[in-house]
Design an enzyme around this catalytic site. Structure first.
Site, PDB file in Angstrom:
ATOM      1  N   VAL A  85       0.820  -1.219   0.000  1.00 44.12           N
ATOM      2  CA  VAL A  85       0.000   0.000   0.000  1.00 44.12           C
ATOM      3  C   VAL A  85       0.849   1.262   0.000  1.00 44.12           C
ATOM      4  CG1 VAL A  85      -1.856  -1.196   1.214  1.00 44.12           C
ATOM      5  CG2 VAL A  85      -0.230   0.164   2.516  1.00 44.12           C
ATOM      6  N   HIS A 108      12.105  -0.758   5.444  1.00 40.41           N
ATOM      7  CA  HIS A 108      12.383  -1.859   4.514  1.00 40.41           C
ATOM      8  C   HIS A 108      12.559  -1.239   3.143  1.00 40.41           C
ATOM      9  CE1 HIS A 108      12.434  -5.659   2.539  1.00 40.41           C
ATOM     10  NE2 HIS A 108      11.181  -5.670   2.158  1.00 40.41           N
TER      11      HIS A 108
END
Length: 331
Positions: A85, A108
């Site tokens: 998302v 990340h």
């Protein structure tokens, strides 16, 4: 040998006059927000309208805004949303509010490394990735300790991006335990490989195959569950505490001999070749493209696989057994 950095190596003053927007308030989001707040940093939380996390964040004394307003108000934006998302939220609410000099942060490297998010050249782009779940990041911070972190710089517009990443890691408690420098590419590719081949994919397949082998041979499913799933934690705890050597030093001679003589028959040359193929799929972007397309199409295959896995006999056996574990009932 990689160098670890600690509290004395990082300067928290680089965050002293900044507003940090934490986008998302899940496992990592709540830990980052609360740890930074307790480190004396001005924190706002960006959530979508109607988020169930809003009340939790407000009850914790945090200021909550919608994502666009949080991104606009902040000097520093940390995106802690699911990989799938992030692109849409970035394009709709964050990118229009990325003024020159701001810092865009991730835990990340997936979306940056695989080109799903392309930031403007006028902002620093960094990563600070705790090597532990959010509840552990928070709990260890409250205990005066911390969780080791990785940090990386993708784009250094200010000339201070590396120092800023280290400062952020200090703010969430990472430098108490030690932080290790990496790159977005290295973190992303090794993280995905570890998940797919060892920690999630490999371990899950090994557990299920062992369980299925014992049950097919006529052994009680409950015993198969204990031997192939339940006792995994006992072994992993020893490995985490002191490596494979401590684990082998702690088990019986029978178990150790079986480990050393039979283990290599499970991970064969064919298995290692498949590991290399999976790594190539990660490095080439094949896995990323597959994952992005799966989510864009509504996750039909993903949903079907989840349903199929939930119906595996090991789940029903485990559910019944865990109901009898008194030490789990309070959790």
């Amino acid at each position: 040998m990689a160098r670890m950095y600690y509290d004395a190596d990082a300067n928290l003053d680089l965050l002293a006059d900044k507003t940090v927007a934490i986008i998302g308030y899940g496992s990592q989001g709540h830990a980052h927000a609360l740890n930074l707040k307790d480190s004396g940093i001005n924190v706002v939380v960006g959530l979508y309208p109607g988020s169930k996390s809003r009340q939790k964040a407000e009850d914790a004394g945090l200021k909550v805004m919608n994502v666009a307003d949080a991104a606009s108000a902040a000097d520093w934006i940390m995106i802690l949303l699911p990989d799938e998302v992030q692109k849409a939220v970035y394009q709709e609410d964050i990118e229009p509010n990325l003024r020159e000099g701001k810092v865009l942060s991730f835990a990340h490297g997936f979306n940056i490394h695989f080109g799903q998010i392309v930031p403007p050249e006028t902002v620093d782009v960094i990563m600070v990735a705790p090597k532990g779940p959010g509840h552990l990041v928070r709990r260890t911070y409250e205990q005066g300790e911390g969780v080791p972190c990785l940090f990386a710089v993708y784009q250094d517009a200010s000339g201070q991006a590396r120092d800023r990443a280290m400062a952020y890691a200090k703010g969430i408690g990472g430098t108490r335990a030690g932080i290790l420098e990496t790159s977005f590419r290295e973190e992303t590719e090794t993280d995905l490989f570890g998940e797919q081949v060892v920690l999630c994919g490999g371990l899950s397949a090994l557990i299920k195959s062992g369980f299925e082998t014992l049950v097919a041979a006529g052994y009680q499913p409950e015993l198969a569950y204990f031997e192939c799933l339940h006792e995994v934690k006992l072994i992993v705890d020893l490995i985490v505490e002191g490596g494979l050597a401590k684990m082998r030093d702690s088990i019986s001679n029978t178990a150790e001999y079986g480990d050393l003589t039979r283990g290599p028959r499970i991970v064969t040359d064919e298995t290692r070749a498949e590991m290399k193929q999976i790594l190539r799929e990660i490095q080439s972007g094949q896995f990323a493209r597959e994952f992005v397309l799966e989510n864009q199409s509504g996750k039909p295959g993903f949903t079907a696989m989840r349903r199929q896995e939930a119906e595996h006999p090991i789940e029903e056996v485990g559910k019944d057994l865990r109901a009898m574990f008194s030490w789990l009932k309070d959790k």
